[in-house]
Write an enzyme that holds these catalytic residues in place. Structure first.
Site, PDB file in Angstrom:
ATOM      1  N   SER A  49       0.952  -1.160  -0.123  1.00 12.13           N
ATOM      2  CA  SER A  49       0.263   0.108   0.094  1.00 12.13           C
ATOM      3  C   SER A  49       0.713   0.931   0.233  1.00 12.13           C
ATOM      4  O   SER A  49       1.752   1.634  -0.575  1.00 12.13           O
ATOM      5  CB  SER A  49      -0.508  -0.126   1.201  1.00 12.13           C
ATOM      6  OG  SER A  49      -1.643   1.097   1.228  1.00 12.13           O
ATOM      7  N   ASP A 185      -5.945  -2.883  -2.904  1.00 11.82           N
ATOM      8  CA  ASP A 185      -4.695  -2.578  -2.090  1.00 11.82           C
ATOM      9  C   ASP A 185      -4.214  -4.278  -1.096  1.00 11.82           C
ATOM     10  O   ASP A 185      -4.926  -5.228  -0.897  1.00 11.82           O
ATOM     11  CB  ASP A 185      -5.930  -2.470  -0.924  1.00 11.82           C
ATOM     12  CG  ASP A 185      -4.191  -1.233   0.466  1.00 11.82           C
ATOM     13  OD1 ASP A 185      -3.732  -2.298   0.927  1.00 11.82           O
ATOM     14  OD2 ASP A 185      -3.945  -0.309   0.148  1.00 11.82           O
TER      15      ASP A 185
END
Length: 318
Positions: A49, A185
Site C-alpha cells: 500500500s 490494496d
C-alpha cells in the site's frame, strides 16, 4: 541472489509520511556509522500500500526526505477535500451507485505517474517485492522486480494496484501474466509485508538457509489505539462496519506478522513502530493539524532511548 538483509514497509495511507521520516533517521544512523546509504544496506525491499509507494520511490533513487516532501506536497491531490469528493461522487452516482469509493483515484494516479513516469518494475535499483490482491481470481499477487513476467509492468501501476484500499479507492484494472486483473490494496494480503519478504529470502535459489541468518528492518506507519467499544462491536452491521473493518483487518495482520517475524528471526529483527494518539490514525486525514502532529510524533520517536538502541543494533548488523 543474496536476500539476507530485508527492509519491509507497512501500509497506512497518509501515514506513509511517518515511515519516510523514520527512514530518514535510519539513513542518518547509517551515515554516522560510515555505512553505505539506505539502498545499499539492504538486499530486498518489500512494501504494501503506501509502503509500496515509499518502497518504489526508494528503488528509483529518491531519498526518504524527498519522499516525505512528496507526501506533504501532494496529499490534497491524493485525498481531496469534502467539496471535491462530493462533486466526484455526484459524477459517479450513475456508474458506481450511492456506495461508491470515497475517492475516485484520479489524483492518486496523477501523482504516481508524475513521480514514476514510464519506469518499469524491472528497472528498480534493488530487488523489490510489492503486495496486492486480485479480486477476479481471488488470489494474492506479489509483484517482483526480479521476476521476468513482472519486469515490464509500469511502476506507477504496481503502486496504484497495491494502494487501492477498499472503500477508499476503486480497484485498479491491470493485465498481469497475461490475465485481466482487478487489483486492490496489498494490505488485505499483508499490510506488513515482512512475512512475504522472509518467505522470498528462504526460497531455494536464495543464499539464506535459516531465518536466524536474516537481518530485517520492519517499518510501521504508527499503530492505532482507538477502541471500538463492546456495544458497537455487538450491534454494528454491514453499514457501520464498512470502513472500520478495513482498519481492523489491516491492524490485525500487521500485528500478527510482527509476532511471527519476531519469533522466527530473533535478534536480527528490528521494528520501528509507535502508538498513535486517537485522532492521528486515519488513513486519509491530510489536514495541516494532523500532518504537523504526525511529524512531531515521528520526530519524537526517533529521540527515544529505545529507538536509538534499535537503530544502533540494526547498524551493527547490516
Amino acid at each position: 541472489m543474496d536476500m539476507r538483509r530485508i527492509l519491509s514497509l507497512d501500509g497506512g495511507g497518509i501515514r506513509g509520511l511517518v515511515s519516510c521520516l523514520w527512514l530518514a533517521g535510519v539513513e542518518d544512523a547509517l551515515v554516522r556509522a560510515s555505512k553505505p546509504g539506505l539502498l545499499k544496506s539492504f538486499d530486498l525491499l518489500a512494501g504494501s500500500s503506501t509502503g509500496a509507494i515509499v518502497g518504489c520511490g526508494l528503488a528509483v533513487g529518491l531519498s526518504p526526505t524527498q519522499l516525505a516532501q512528496l507526501y506533504r506536497q501532494h496529499r490534497h491531490m491524493i485525498f481531496p477535500g469534502m467539496a471535491q469528493r462530493l462533486w466526484s461522487r455526484a459524477g459517479r452516482l450513475f456508474t458506481q451507485g450511492v456506495s461508491a469509493p470515497r475517492y475516485d483515484g484520479k489524483g492518486l494516479e496523477e501523482v504516481l505517474q508524475a513521480v514514476f513516469g514510464d519506469t518499469r518494475l524491472g528497472q528498480s535499483k534493488i530487488p523489490l517485492l510489492i503486495t496486492s490482491y486480485d479480486t477476479i481470481a481471488r488470489k494474492p499477487i506479489v509483484f517482483k522486480s526480479f521476476k521476468p513476467e513482472h519486469a515490464e509492468l509500469r511502476m506507477w501501476e504496481v503502486c496504484r494496484a497495491s494502494s487501492a484500499a477498499p472503500t477508499y479507492f476503486p480497484a485498479h484494472a491491470m493485465t498481469v501474466e497475461g490475465r485481466a486483473r482487478a487489483m486492490i490494496d496489498g494490505g488485505v494480503v499483508a499490510n506488513n509485508p515482512t512475512a512475504c519478504a522472509i518467505a522470498e529470502a528462504m526460497r531455494k535459489d536464495a543464499r539464506v538457509d535459516s531465518a536466524q541468518n536474516l537481518v530485517v528492518l520492519s517499518v510501521g506507519t504508527g499503530e492505532r489505539s482507538r477502541p471500538i467499544d463492546l456495544k458497537s462491536a455487538q450491534e454494528w452491521g454491514a453499514i457501520e462496519w464498512a470502513i472500520p473493518i478495513i482498519d481492523v483487518l489491516f491492524d490485525g495482520n500487521t500485528d500478527a506478522v510482527d509476532y511471527i517475524a519476531r519469533h522466527l528471526i530473533g535478534d536480527g529483527y528490528f521494528r520501528l513502530q509507535a502508538e498513535l494518539m486517537t485522532g492521528l490514525d486515519d488513513l486519509d486525514d491530510v489536514s495541516e493539524t494532523n500532518i504537523a502532529a504526525l511529524e512531531a510524533m515521528a520526530t519524537d520517536y526517533l529521540l527515544h532511548e529505545e529507538t536509538r538502541k534499535t537503530l544502533a543494533g540494526l547498524v551493527a548488523r547490516v
